[in-house]
Design an enzyme around this catalytic site. Structure first.
Site, short mmCIF file in Angstrom:
data_model
loop_
_atom_site.label_atom_id
_atom_site.label_comp_id
_atom_site.label_asym_id
_atom_site.label_seq_id
_atom_site.Cartn_x
_atom_site.Cartn_y
_atom_site.Cartn_z
N GLY A 32 3.91 -3.80 -3.81
CA GLY A 32 3.92 -3.93 -5.12
C GLY A 32 4.54 -2.59 -5.84
N TYR A 62 -8.91 5.87 -13.14
CA TYR A 62 -8.84 6.37 -11.85
C TYR A 62 -8.49 7.98 -11.80
CZ TYR A 62 -7.08 1.58 -10.79
OH TYR A 62 -7.12 0.28 -10.69
N GLU A 113 3.71 -6.95 1.74
CA GLU A 113 3.21 -7.29 0.48
C GLU A 113 3.37 -5.93 -0.50
OE1 GLU A 113 -0.71 -8.53 1.04
OE2 GLU A 113 -0.32 -10.20 1.91
N GLY A 125 0.69 -1.16 0.09
CA GLY A 125 -0.02 -0.03 0.05
C GLY A 125 0.70 1.39 0.10
N CYS A 157 -11.33 4.74 -29.52
CA CYS A 157 -12.61 5.56 -29.79
C CYS A 157 -13.32 5.90 -28.58
CB CYS A 157 -13.55 4.57 -30.78
SG CYS A 157 -12.09 4.36 -32.28
N GLU A 158 -12.69 6.43 -27.47
CA GLU A 158 -13.56 6.94 -26.53
C GLU A 158 -12.90 8.07 -25.96
OE1 GLU A 158 -14.31 4.37 -23.38
OE2 GLU A 158 -14.42 2.59 -24.45
N TYR A 191 1.21 -1.53 -12.14
CA TYR A 191 -0.55 -1.82 -12.79
C TYR A 191 -0.30 -0.87 -14.27
CZ TYR A 191 -0.76 -2.57 -7.74
OH TYR A 191 -0.61 -3.18 -6.48
N1 LLP Z 1 -1.45 -7.12 -1.11
C1 LLP Z 1 -2.82 -7.13 -1.24
C2 LLP Z 1 -3.49 -8.17 -0.92
C3 LLP Z 1 -3.22 -6.46 -2.51
O1 LLP Z 1 -4.53 -6.38 -2.80
C4 LLP Z 1 -2.38 -5.42 -3.20
C5 LLP Z 1 -2.92 -4.44 -4.10
C6 LLP Z 1 -1.11 -5.46 -2.64
C7 LLP Z 1 -0.68 -6.22 -1.80
C8 LLP Z 1 -0.06 -4.43 -3.27
O2 LLP Z 1 -0.43 -3.14 -3.05
P1 LLP Z 1 0.54 -1.89 -3.39
O3 LLP Z 1 1.81 -2.00 -2.45
O4 LLP Z 1 0.84 -2.16 -4.85
O5 LLP Z 1 -0.12 -0.55 -2.99
N2 LLP Z 1 -4.55 -1.07 -10.14
C9 LLP Z 1 -4.79 0.02 -9.02
C10 LLP Z 1 -3.93 -0.64 -7.86
C11 LLP Z 1 -4.67 -1.82 -7.24
C12 LLP Z 1 -3.94 -2.47 -5.98
C13 LLP Z 1 -4.54 -3.73 -5.75
N3 LLP Z 1 -4.13 -4.43 -4.55
C14 LLP Z 1 -3.62 1.21 -9.52
O6 LLP Z 1 -3.46 1.27 -10.81
O7 LLP Z 1 -3.65 2.04 -8.78
#
Ligand code: LLP
Length: 438
Positions: free
Chosen positions: A283, A328, A281, A245, A353-354, A382
């Site tokens: 990302g 978003y 976790e 997050g 086309c949007e 992402y």
């Molecule tokens: N753990 C779980 C259970 C998750 O659902 C997620 C992200 C993460 C870890 C990793 O979160 P991060 O560290 O990346 O914030 N597509 C969206 C973001 C969706 C995140 C989904 N879950 C965007 O482009 O902003």
């Protein structure tokens, strides 16, 4: 901090000239920097240094594969000791194929099928994060059928507002994720009573692109209370998964979000005395700034202030390649790969086309003309993973750079291959007698 920088008026990825790369690979394409991946992973891991479990295990940094599942990206991180947080059998197979050992893989996700559970158990992964009581029963049945026992952490829904975009908030009472806080002690006791289930801990993930640590601090405090409550009930808690997050800077000039060091200090403070192995976790924090999307200007449609029409820069990348701005309203900085020093106000759009196929509205950007290259920055997380073939556009290639070396780590999808995936139904192709009657 990233390794995309201007050198003598040209944008480079580490030691690779993006203009040269564009000539060889064609546009649009994603390019990732190994140095940035390594730096971000290392900084994150180091921010948690010294937080070992009573048994001496360092925190498990399980990279959230969903952010960028390219095999070479995962393999780069796996070599640094990263684990993987996966949410589907496909992601699990990618993590394994990229060299993440099963004992560093955590399976999360709100709707795991029994088939996915069986695959995870057969692979012998470290832990399954369970999202509900019904899922506990299903997992118990699958584990029993396979004559095995699985380590389980319960994902808690802490009822905390993550203060991020509504579509990526996951820790509120209204969200589909996790077990409501007040039900967790009973669910933990249920887990302990079920065959094939070994409850080892709890976890939470409240949302993504968090720019304020306060919601995380509140969540960690609730997890700490929970650990004490469960232990007071006589059951052991050995692990706590703090989720991902952490937000990253997208817009030059915006106040920077909390750093990994700030996050590490919070974790140190909040988890003192828990006596557990910590899991994280992350990302976006690892891969977000490690990638850009390079695109070429197809044409310019000049506006006219007198009549109120806008100036459009039409590029060859589109919402199907990078969905975040459409989905978003996300901001990605846009830079010319070979800036002239002049600036212009333009609305940058793709060919789909949007009207939602817009990367930037009325934004002051480097002046560009047809044929020029632009880079959409901070597209490593992402980006490619959320791409589609909408408008029958081929999935774009991905390139990994390491110093002066580069490799195409996913080639551009061939249109012929895309076409070949469809079938003409027999009653449409002249072979009427093959028609199936159902
Ligand atoms: N753990 C779980 C259970 C998750 O659902 C997620 C992200 C993460 C870890 C990793 O979160 P991060 O560290 O990346 O914030 N597509 C969206 C973001 C969706 C995140 C989904 N879950 C965007 O482009 O902003």
């Amino acid at each position: 901090m990233d390794h995309f920088a201007d050198r003598n008026g040209r944008l480079f990825a580490e030691d690779v000239d993006l203009a040269t790369l564009a000539d060889v690979v064609g546009t649009p394409f994603y390019v990732y920097s190994t140095a940035t991946l390594v730096r971000h992973f290392t900084v994150f891991r180091d921010a948690l240094a010294g937080l070992a479990s009573p048994a001496g295990e360092a925190p498990l940094v399980a990279y959230a594969v969903k952010a960028n599942p390219n095999l070479s990206v995962i393999a780069t991180l796996a070599r640094l000791g990263a684990g993987a947080d996966v949410v589907s059998e496909g992601e699990m197979r990618r993590a394994l194929a990229a060299g993440v050992p099963p004992e560093r893989i955590v399976f999360s996700g709100v709707g795991k099928t029994r088939g996915e559970m069986a695959a995870a158990l057969a692979a012998g992964i470290y832990q399954v994060n369970v999202e509900g009581e019904a899922e506990l029963h299903a997992l118990s049945e699958v584990a029993t059928a396979l004559d095995t026992t699985v380590a389980v952490a319960l994902r808690v829904n802490p009822g905390v507002d993550a203060k991020t975009h509504a579509k990526i908030s996951t820790g509120g009472k209204e969200n589909k994720f996790g077990i409501p806080l007040d039900r967790v002690p009973a669910a933990y006791a249920l887990a302990a009573s079920l065959p094939g289930i070994d409850p080892v801990g709890v976890g939470a993930h409240i949302g993504s692109q968090l720019t304020d640590l306060a919601p995380l601090e509140a969540t960690f405090a609730l997890l700490g209370d929970l650990v004490r409550t469960i232990r007071a009930g006589g059951l052991p808690v050995e692990r706590v998964d703090l989720g991902g997050g952490l937000g990253i800077p997208y817009r030059a000039g915006d106040p920077p979000p909390p750093t990994p060091a700030d996050y590490g200090a919070l974790v140190r403070r909040a988890t003192a005395g828990w006596g557990v192995r910590l899991l994280c976790e992350p990302g976006r924090m690892i891969v977000g700034n490690a990638g850009v999307l390079v695109s070429r200007v197809v044409t310019i449609k000049p506006g006219d202030a007198a009549t109120g029409t806008r100036s459009f820069v039409v590029v060859d990348a589109a919402m199907n390649d990078l969905l975040r701005p459409s989905l978003y309203g996300a901001w990605h900085d846009i830079r010319a790969v070979a800036p002239t020093g002049d600036r212009m106000v333009a609305t940058v759009v793709g060919p789909v086309c949007e009207t939602g196929d817009t990367f930037a509205e009325d934004r002051t950007i480097d002046a560009v003309a047809a044929g020029d290259l632009i880079a959409l920055m901070t597209a490593g997380a992402y980006g490619a993973t959320m791409a589609s073939t909408y408008n029958s556009r081929p999935l774009v290639p991905e390139v990994l750079v390491d110093g002066a070396a580069w490799a195409i780590v996913r080639p551009r999808e061939e249109l012929a291959a895309q076409l070949a995936r469809d079938r003409i139904a027999p009653w449409l192709d002249g072979t009427e007698n093959e028609r199936r009657s159902t």
